[in-house]
Design an enzyme around this catalytic site. Structure first.
Site, PDB file in Angstrom:
ATOM      1  N   LYS A  66      37.526  68.397   7.806  1.00 33.66           N
ATOM      2  CA  LYS A  66      37.890  68.148   9.207  1.00 33.66           C
ATOM      3  C   LYS A  66      37.124  69.027  10.198  1.00 33.66           C
ATOM      4  CE  LYS A  66      42.522  66.417   8.207  1.00 33.66           C
ATOM      5  NZ  LYS A  66      43.957  66.501   8.500  1.00 33.66           N
ATOM      6  N   ASP A 102      46.245  63.773  14.236  1.00 34.46           N
ATOM      7  CA  ASP A 102      47.312  64.432  13.464  1.00 34.46           C
ATOM      8  C   ASP A 102      48.473  64.879  14.359  1.00 34.46           C
ATOM      9  OD1 ASP A 102      46.227  64.217  10.914  1.00 34.46           O
ATOM     10  OD2 ASP A 102      45.033  66.043  11.132  1.00 34.46           O
ATOM     11  N   THR A 152      49.487  86.332   7.269  1.00 33.24           N
ATOM     12  CA  THR A 152      48.512  87.279   7.800  1.00 33.24           C
ATOM     13  C   THR A 152      48.703  87.304   9.318  1.00 33.24           C
ATOM     14  OG1 THR A 152      47.052  86.440   6.074  1.00 33.24           O
ATOM     15  CG2 THR A 152      46.053  87.898   7.712  1.00 33.24           C
TER      16      THR A 152
HETATM   17  P1  ATR Z   1      45.095  74.169   6.073  1.00 35.15           P
HETATM   18  O1  ATR Z   1      43.830  73.509   6.515  1.00 35.15           O
HETATM   19  O2  ATR Z   1      45.939  73.357   5.122  1.00 35.15           O
HETATM   20  O3  ATR Z   1      45.893  74.710   7.214  1.00 35.15           O
HETATM   21  P2  ATR Z   1      44.161  76.829   5.597  1.00 35.15           P
HETATM   22  O4  ATR Z   1      43.321  76.764   6.818  1.00 35.15           O
HETATM   23  O5  ATR Z   1      43.615  77.449   4.346  1.00 35.15           O
HETATM   24  O6  ATR Z   1      44.631  75.397   5.153  1.00 35.15           O
HETATM   25  O7  ATR Z   1      45.525  77.575   5.993  1.00 35.15           O
HETATM   26  C1  ATR Z   1      46.578  77.693   5.093  1.00 35.15           C
HETATM   27  C2  ATR Z   1      47.756  78.322   5.822  1.00 35.15           C
HETATM   28  O8  ATR Z   1      48.896  78.355   4.945  1.00 35.15           O
HETATM   29  C3  ATR Z   1      47.528  79.751   6.273  1.00 35.15           C
HETATM   30  O9  ATR Z   1      48.216  79.962   7.474  1.00 35.15           O
HETATM   31  C4  ATR Z   1      48.142  80.549   5.108  1.00 35.15           C
HETATM   32  O10 ATR Z   1      48.545  81.855   5.459  1.00 35.15           O
HETATM   33  P3  ATR Z   1      47.453  83.057   5.470  1.00 35.15           P
HETATM   34  O11 ATR Z   1      46.615  82.873   6.681  1.00 35.15           O
HETATM   35  O12 ATR Z   1      48.273  84.300   5.521  1.00 35.15           O
HETATM   36  O13 ATR Z   1      46.682  82.905   4.183  1.00 35.15           O
HETATM   37  C5  ATR Z   1      49.339  79.698   4.819  1.00 35.15           C
HETATM   38  N1  ATR Z   1      49.897  79.878   3.454  1.00 35.15           N
HETATM   39  C6  ATR Z   1      49.391  79.413   2.287  1.00 35.15           C
HETATM   40  N2  ATR Z   1      50.203  79.705   1.246  1.00 35.15           N
HETATM   41  C7  ATR Z   1      51.250  80.381   1.765  1.00 35.15           C
HETATM   42  C8  ATR Z   1      52.450  80.953   1.213  1.00 35.15           C
HETATM   43  N3  ATR Z   1      52.723  80.888  -0.100  1.00 35.15           N
HETATM   44  N4  ATR Z   1      53.316  81.575   2.062  1.00 35.15           N
HETATM   45  C9  ATR Z   1      53.056  81.630   3.391  1.00 35.15           C
HETATM   46  N5  ATR Z   1      51.958  81.104   3.969  1.00 35.15           N
HETATM   47  C10 ATR Z   1      51.066  80.493   3.183  1.00 35.15           C
END
Ligand code: ATR
Length: 269
Positions: A66, A102, A152
């Protein structure tokens, strides 16, 4: 002549988009084909160029392309620019127009299908990645105030600072949510993909609140937790998937399909 469309992703075999667009086409009498195309991870621009060369009229773009699709487009809608991500391409007169449906899909599902108006609502947006960026502008547009929570914290703070001019937005850690309540909680993290739950404190769901998981699957850990914690409605993202597809279909064909029967059929599968 049949107009050709596709969804490009990697992986893409699980995609329900061809089925959804087939149902839309049958319902509206539009003569289109729609297929799944798995692009090599380093070959998105080539795959798109090939489709254009083959006379396709447009395509949807899914994970992980995307952002690349956004960068490829010289012409973008305002909502695609805000999201910095594109999920719908229209090929027209030698140009590529990029849109992002979306957020509109999420709002339509929450407001029309689930009957929860977002105006003046306190929304907790979980996650600060691509999925969260894809929907935040439309949440503001619907009149919600937003807290972005992320594992984070830096990323939530950066995202909040990017969007301060759009409306009321704050960043928080999960611990920082203790004692706070929200009318709507949207899970835009990828945690449900790995069957995990983000560390939400108990008590975040206000009485009468809506919990929404942007992933689909009836019993994600988030939905289970929300039900246990007393959310009045807990929904997965199947409706959003159908609604974002309807918005793309409208963009391409100028006809708005009726989403209710399509969603009902998918729910039976
Ligand atoms: P997407 O395109 O699906 O949003 P991404 O850009 O990799 O994928 O972002 C994933 C998001 O899910 C992030 O906000 C991530 O948190 P971090 O930035 O701290 O990594 C969050 N995320 C993934 N697994 C998680 C978990 N088990 N608990 C809380 N947040 C999670």
């Amino acid at each position: 002549m049949t107009d050709k469309y596709a969804v490009i992703g990697n992986p893409v075999s699980h995609s329900k988009s061809p089925l959804i667009h087939k149902m839309f086409a049958e319902q509206t009498g539009q003569d289109i084909s729609y297929e799944k195309i798995e692009s090599p991870l380093d070959g998105f621009a080539d795959t798109t160029a090939q489709l254009r060369g083959d006379g396709y009229k447009g395509c949807n773009v899914t994970v992980p392309f995307k952002f690349e699709a956004f960068q490829l487009c010289k012409q973008l809608t305002g909502r695609a620019r805000a999201a910095q991500a594109v999920n719908t391409l229209r090929f027209e007169n030698g140009e590529i127009l990029g849109d992002n449906t979306d957020g509109a899909g999420l709002i339509a599902d929450i407001e029309q299908n689930l009957g929860c108006k977002l105006l003046f609502k306190k929304v907790l947006l979980m996650g600060a990645g691509g999925a969260a960026h894809g929907v935040i502008w439309q949440l503001f547009n619907a009149g919600a105030s937003i807290v972005i929570v992320n594992r984070t914290l830096d990323k939530a703070q950066l995202m909040a600072s990017e969007f301060t001019s759009y409306g009321t937005v704050f960043a928080s850690s999960y611990e920082g949510l203790a004692g706070k309540q929200f009318d709507v909680v949207v899970n835009a993290t990828s945690s449900s993909l790995s069957n995990k739950l983000a560390p939400l404190p108990k008590g975040v769901f206000a009485p009468g609140s809506l919990a929404y998981d942007m992933m689909y699957g009836k019993q994600t850990p988030f939905i289970k937790f929300a039900r246990e914690q007393g959310a009045a409605i807990a929904s997965d993202g199947l409706g959003m998937l159908v609604e974002q597809a309807a918005e793309a279909f409208y963009k391409w064909r100028g006809v708005r399909p009726d989403t209710a029967p399509v969603l009902a059929k998918l729910r039976l599968q």
